[in-house]
Enzyme design. Structure first.
Site, PDB file in Angstrom:
ATOM      1  N   GLY B 135       0.839  -1.200   0.000  1.00 12.30           N
ATOM      2  CA  GLY B 135       0.000   0.000   0.000  1.00 12.30           C
ATOM      3  C   GLY B 135       0.865   1.237   0.000  1.00 12.30           C
ATOM      4  O   GLY B 135       1.393   1.649  -1.023  1.00 12.30           O
ATOM      5  N   GLY B 136       1.088   1.815   1.185  1.00 11.71           N
ATOM      6  CA  GLY B 136       1.945   2.987   1.275  1.00 11.71           C
ATOM      7  C   GLY B 136       3.345   2.665   1.772  1.00 11.71           C
ATOM      8  O   GLY B 136       4.229   3.505   1.740  1.00 11.71           O
ATOM      9  N   GLY B 137       3.549   1.456   2.272  1.00  9.50           N
ATOM     10  CA  GLY B 137       4.884   1.062   2.732  1.00  9.50           C
ATOM     11  C   GLY B 137       5.233   1.544   4.121  1.00  9.50           C
ATOM     12  O   GLY B 137       6.397   1.589   4.498  1.00  9.50           O
ATOM     13  N   PHE B 204      -0.925   8.434   8.546  1.00 12.73           N
ATOM     14  CA  PHE B 204      -1.979   8.902   7.632  1.00 12.73           C
ATOM     15  C   PHE B 204      -1.471   9.428   6.284  1.00 12.73           C
ATOM     16  O   PHE B 204      -2.000   9.081   5.228  1.00 12.73           O
ATOM     17  CB  PHE B 204      -2.793   9.980   8.352  1.00 12.73           C
ATOM     18  CG  PHE B 204      -3.800  10.693   7.497  1.00 12.73           C
ATOM     19  CD1 PHE B 204      -5.010  10.074   7.188  1.00 12.73           C
ATOM     20  CD2 PHE B 204      -3.553  11.966   6.991  1.00 12.73           C
ATOM     21  CE1 PHE B 204      -5.960  10.728   6.400  1.00 12.73           C
ATOM     22  CE2 PHE B 204      -4.496  12.622   6.203  1.00 12.73           C
ATOM     23  CZ  PHE B 204      -5.696  12.004   5.903  1.00 12.73           C
ATOM     24  N   ALA B 205      -0.428  10.260   6.328  1.00 16.98           N
ATOM     25  CA  ALA B 205       0.027  10.930   5.107  1.00 16.98           C
ATOM     26  C   ALA B 205       0.557   9.953   4.065  1.00 16.98           C
ATOM     27  O   ALA B 205       0.605  10.271   2.878  1.00 16.98           O
ATOM     28  CB  ALA B 205       1.094  11.964   5.453  1.00 16.98           C
ATOM     29  N   GLY B 267      -2.342  -9.675   3.744  1.00 16.20           N
ATOM     30  CA  GLY B 267      -2.058 -10.252   2.428  1.00 16.20           C
ATOM     31  C   GLY B 267      -2.035 -11.762   2.387  1.00 16.20           C
ATOM     32  O   GLY B 267      -1.782 -12.341   1.333  1.00 16.20           O
ATOM     33  N   TYR B 473       0.586   3.408  24.525  1.00 16.69           N
ATOM     34  CA  TYR B 473       1.540   3.537  23.420  1.00 16.69           C
ATOM     35  C   TYR B 473       2.888   3.966  24.013  1.00 16.69           C
ATOM     36  O   TYR B 473       3.018   5.089  24.508  1.00 16.69           O
ATOM     37  CB  TYR B 473       0.997   4.598  22.470  1.00 16.69           C
ATOM     38  CG  TYR B 473       1.620   4.650  21.098  1.00 16.69           C
ATOM     39  CD1 TYR B 473       0.887   4.274  19.974  1.00 16.69           C
ATOM     40  CD2 TYR B 473       2.921   5.108  20.901  1.00 16.69           C
ATOM     41  CE1 TYR B 473       1.426   4.354  18.702  1.00 16.69           C
ATOM     42  CE2 TYR B 473       3.465   5.172  19.628  1.00 16.69           C
ATOM     43  CZ  TYR B 473       2.718   4.800  18.529  1.00 16.69           C
ATOM     44  OH  TYR B 473       3.250   4.878  17.264  1.00 16.69           O
TER      45      TYR B 473
END
Lengths: 584, 584
Positions: B135-137, B204-205, B267, B473
């Site tokens: 996707g975006g990695g 997100f970006a 995947g 977190y």
């Protein structure tokens, strides 16, 4: 001592539905399905008249089960076997009235703890027997019945002795509860410490936590408390691969959720023994308000707007015009509900509000919490209702609904006694498809009534609202002989309704599970590839198909009328395209 | 044209973290981990210095991929192969700085529609090749990397061309979106019609809808909008068993949820091409308020009480004392945040409120909706905060946090350049276990720092609240050479933290997925039987293990440091107890 419902029908021996205090009901039913319900009803079947096949229970298996659960908790008693043979679908009720018991379990076992459940499953697998978990027996999708052709010993594992709330974590608002706890007992144990689960399906009085989980149940207040899938934070399940234990964490990214694999698994992956569930403090205030809407379309629009608003009611329920009229027809003499449709009220609605009373829809919306919260929510909802031409008619009808909500299933037995088939079918779809689905299903049902030559009745209510859609719950009835042959006609109607769901972007069932009843629509609903995912899971964990075989993914003839349409045999691992084949 | 992040680090080429306008940061880091960050940083690696193995791509496979996706969308370009070889975990970043690229994909394919994805998967399975969706990695759990020992051709399938919002159903508040849509592009397309998805993970970006679904992502506003598992109402997935298509119904009881099987599947079941997701109208008002609490315990208590109240904030976030001090150390000259800790404020907190400033915790709570709703929610939250000794410090710090929230990952590259390892690890647990887990993890991390002989720093925030618990977190850092050998030390610390999660009733990851990084704790988290359920599913659908092998269920050596602890080989179908064996 685990108690059960009537072996031939719904609920307690001492309770039945009576029309005698509902003066408008008999005329209503005569008008709409041409049935006279004032006659003496047919008697329920007599147990002595049944032919009970001898159990097939090899001695080593019997001994192993006794070792596992104790001699006093293993029985081949005829009535116990009959009680555990099926659920309470209309098909089940018609069959039992005609002495068609299907494939009875050979033995019923009541394990007293998880270790006993484990030992029972081990014994069953060692003997290549079939295991069917049993909660309260309320299932209406055929999930509890052994395949008619099953030749292996069939064991019904009744979880009724596992009925305790084990622990309440007040900080986390979580309770550990055994899977066999029935609704009332569970709520009682929680209420003793000031808590509630908030899960109230129609079957509440007779169904269990484990059953709710195994079928992805919803309750009347799920708009607030969540469906059982959301309420259930962790499970303990005895599987052929060992005891599955998940952690009660609020959210996680541990691959596909194994907790979710148990929800709706209908015994095909193992026996649920315990769950950790969300609990809530008993609310300070609880109100269910009645509303009238001028039309069904206006009511649906209002429900959609409420879902999109900042209001978060506990209950959103609205009946179509037919169900509204039926509700009025069941009002008792001198009850609160009767004042609702007083002459004065009717006149006001007709003259001042310009309602067509034949189109009017009755709605219930529930609110819970602090007085300030309830007040604010009522105001938000009230404004939306008013914008859509609705009016609030106070708390009276809501109180009545609240008191009577668990009595509905008794009506089916009453009608069977009078010579009518009555059943339900529910679905969910998106807000934009709700109207088309409703119209499509009603049209299909009416066509099916004509096809089988009856004067049929179909009515509907919206029972749950979500961000993107809602549940529509249909009820239908028609006069019919109560015979095995008449099941064909029932199938024609029920199938037409289900087909309507599938055609109009609905799901095969919102909260009644797949079982065998709905299995033929599974591939249409979740696509053939979705069925392959389920088959991979079931066959990987249970290669011998010992665990409640034939449920969800069809392939085995369980009950009359389902054989022809049961679809392809469930695919084994080797039928999944191997490397090298085309993925379509 | 699909663009990617820096091949060696986070984010855009033109953006990097700079301490120059943050005067307190260098002294803070010097004090706490003994590192001087004012030195010239090490240069990032030069692409020309890498040794790139030739691709293994049989001509028939190449031709089939070209047929499937078009010649201009199939590349064996070295930099494309490197960009697609891994994600952005600390392990990945250290390795690439040391020219350890692992097992590069042999070819990168950019299919333009679902039919092309289907054809790519068919070609891959026909050639017994490995397929890894990309996707975006941004993944930090090793989910994107091929096993080091993989001998079959490896195909990275980049979904970047599938980036469109296909349809918005305004009535149902649902949008059909292609899986390769990046956060900003997706929100832009929705905003053009007045909608938002409301999903804002730190990544997100640079991350995609398909990636969020494949890893069970959460966003900063998930308290209101739900985690991606809730947002995603339907999926389309190209699997070896055909194209899986589920219906966007709000709730259903069709057996175990196949939609849920895709969530978090990384995947291993196929390639997600599209999802139907819940969307919301852009809220009228949006406020993030800052609060101070006297202690971490008081803050946790307040968060728990907010979760149990009738308030429903959008964001609930609170930093422990260490993270609060770090936040102050990163304030810019003359910024709003600096006025927060003005001398006057400090004096007030110390003298009037009796705060120990070293224990003070900074919190952000977000509200969205109509002005009336926001006002009412603020009031409810304000009362709870006050009862726990907290005070509201206005909108300034919240605005700053809101603007800067996506910049955090750039700091890791900066610190690596300066000679420090910094990473994150998150979990979730019940409210009652939150305190013990926090203390246990901090103690374990400090012990691990001592063990590897470093002065380490660990800090934490609560990032999401739920009915029964919350997400914690953790971020940790210490000075270290940035070498392959130093990964052992990193593993010691990271493992200590993960082990702390498991020991204290937490999950191995709240929203960063399993990948290979967390696979060794999977059986501890969901029990060995849970792992068997996953194995049954994966092996049933993908018997040749062509789909992103080695992820979630361990068994293949992917990256240094994971080999020894990777756990048992994933079990094939034959290792599930057959009928007749003992279920333990």
């Amino acid at each position: 001592m685990v108690t059960h419902m009537k072996w031939w029908g719904w609920g307690k021996e001492s309770v039945s539905f009576s029309p005698s205090d509902k003066p408008d009901l008999a005329p209503f039913i005569r008008t709409h399905i041409g049935l006279d319900i004032t006659r003496l009803p047919a008697q329920p079947p007599a147990f002595a008249d049944l032919t009970i096949a001898d159990p097939v229970l090899p001695e080593p298996l019997r001994a192993a089960l006794v070792d596992a659960a104790g001699a006093e908790h293993v029985t081949t008693d005829a009535q116990a076997r009959v009680v555990h043979a099926y659920g309470k679908s209309l098909r089940d009720l018609v069959r039992v009235r005609n002495h068609d018991l299907g494939r009875l379990p050979d033995v019923v076992v009541y394990p007293g703890d998880e270790e006993a459940v484990r030992a029972v499953l081990a014994a069953a697998l060692a003997a290549d027997a079939v295991v069917i978990p049993f909660g309260g027996g309320t299932n209406i999708s055929g999930s509890l019945e052994a395949p008619r052709t099953e030749t292996r010993p069939v064991i019904s594992v009744d979880l009724g002795r596992l009925d305790r709330v084990l622990e309440i974590d007040a900080d986390a608002r979580l309770a550990r509860v055994q899977a066999g706890a029935l609704g009332p007992g569970l709520e009682e144990q929680l209420a003793a410490q000031g808590w509630t689960l908030g899960h109230f399906p129609d079957s509440f009085a007779h169904s269990t936590l484990g059953g709710w989980i195994a079928t992805r149940s919803s309750g009347m207040q799920s708009d607030k408390y969540g469906d059982i899938a959301e309420i259930t934070r962790a499970v303990r399940v005895v599987t052929p691969a060992g005891v599955l234990v998940t952690r009660p964490v609020p959210s996680q990214s541990t691959g596909p959720s194994v907790r979710e694999m148990i929800l709706g698994s209908e015994g095909r992956l193992g026996i649920i023994t315990e769950a950790t569930v969300q609990v809530h403090r008993v609310p300070e205030q609880r109100v269910i308000l009645g509303y009238f809407f001028p039309t069904w379309d206006a009511a649906l629009l209002a429900m959609r707007e409420i879902a999109a608003s900042e209001a978060a009611p506990t209950v959103t329920r609205v009946s179509d015009a037919n169900e509204t009229r039926f509700s009025f027809a069941t009002r008792k003499r001198g009850s609160l509900a009767s004042s609702l449709v007083s002459a004065g009220m009717k006149q006001y609605l007709r003259r001042v509000r310009r309602y067509d009373l034949d189109q009017m829809c009755l709605s219930f919306i529930g609110f819970e919490g602090s007085p300030a919260h309830v007040k604010a929510q009522r105001k938000l909802v009230g404004a939306i209702v008013a914008r859509r031409g609705g009016i609030c008619v106070g708390t009276g009808p809501g109180q009545l609904y609240d008191q009577k909500k668990f009595d509905t299933p008794y009506i089916r037995d009453f009608l069977l006694g009078q010579g009518a088939m009555a059943d339900v079918s529910e679905t969910s779809t998106s807000w934009s498809q709700l109207g088309p689905l409703y119209r499509g299903v009603v049209a299909r049902a009416n066509k099916a009534f004509a096809e089988i030559g009856v004067t049929g009745w179909i009515m509907c209510h919206l029972s749950h609202s979500y961000h993107s859609g809602a549940c529509l719950y249909f009820t239908f009835a028609y006069a019919s002989p109560v015979t095995l042959e008449a099941i064909d006609g029932y199938d024609t109607v029920k199938s037409a309704i289900q087909q309507g769901f599938i055609e109009h972007a609905g799901t095969l069932s919102h909260h009644h599970a797949v079982g065998v009843e709905h299995a033929r629509w599974l591939a249409d609903d979740i696509s053939p590839a979705g069925v392959r995912l389920l088959t991979a899971l079931f066959d990987g964990i249970d290669p011998g198909r010992n665990l409640n075989p034939g449920k969800i993914v069809p392939g085995v003839d369980v009950a009359p009328g389902l054989a022809d349409s049961a679809g392809p045999d469930s695919a084994g691992p080797d039928s999944v395209s191997p490397a090298g084949s085309d993925p379509r």
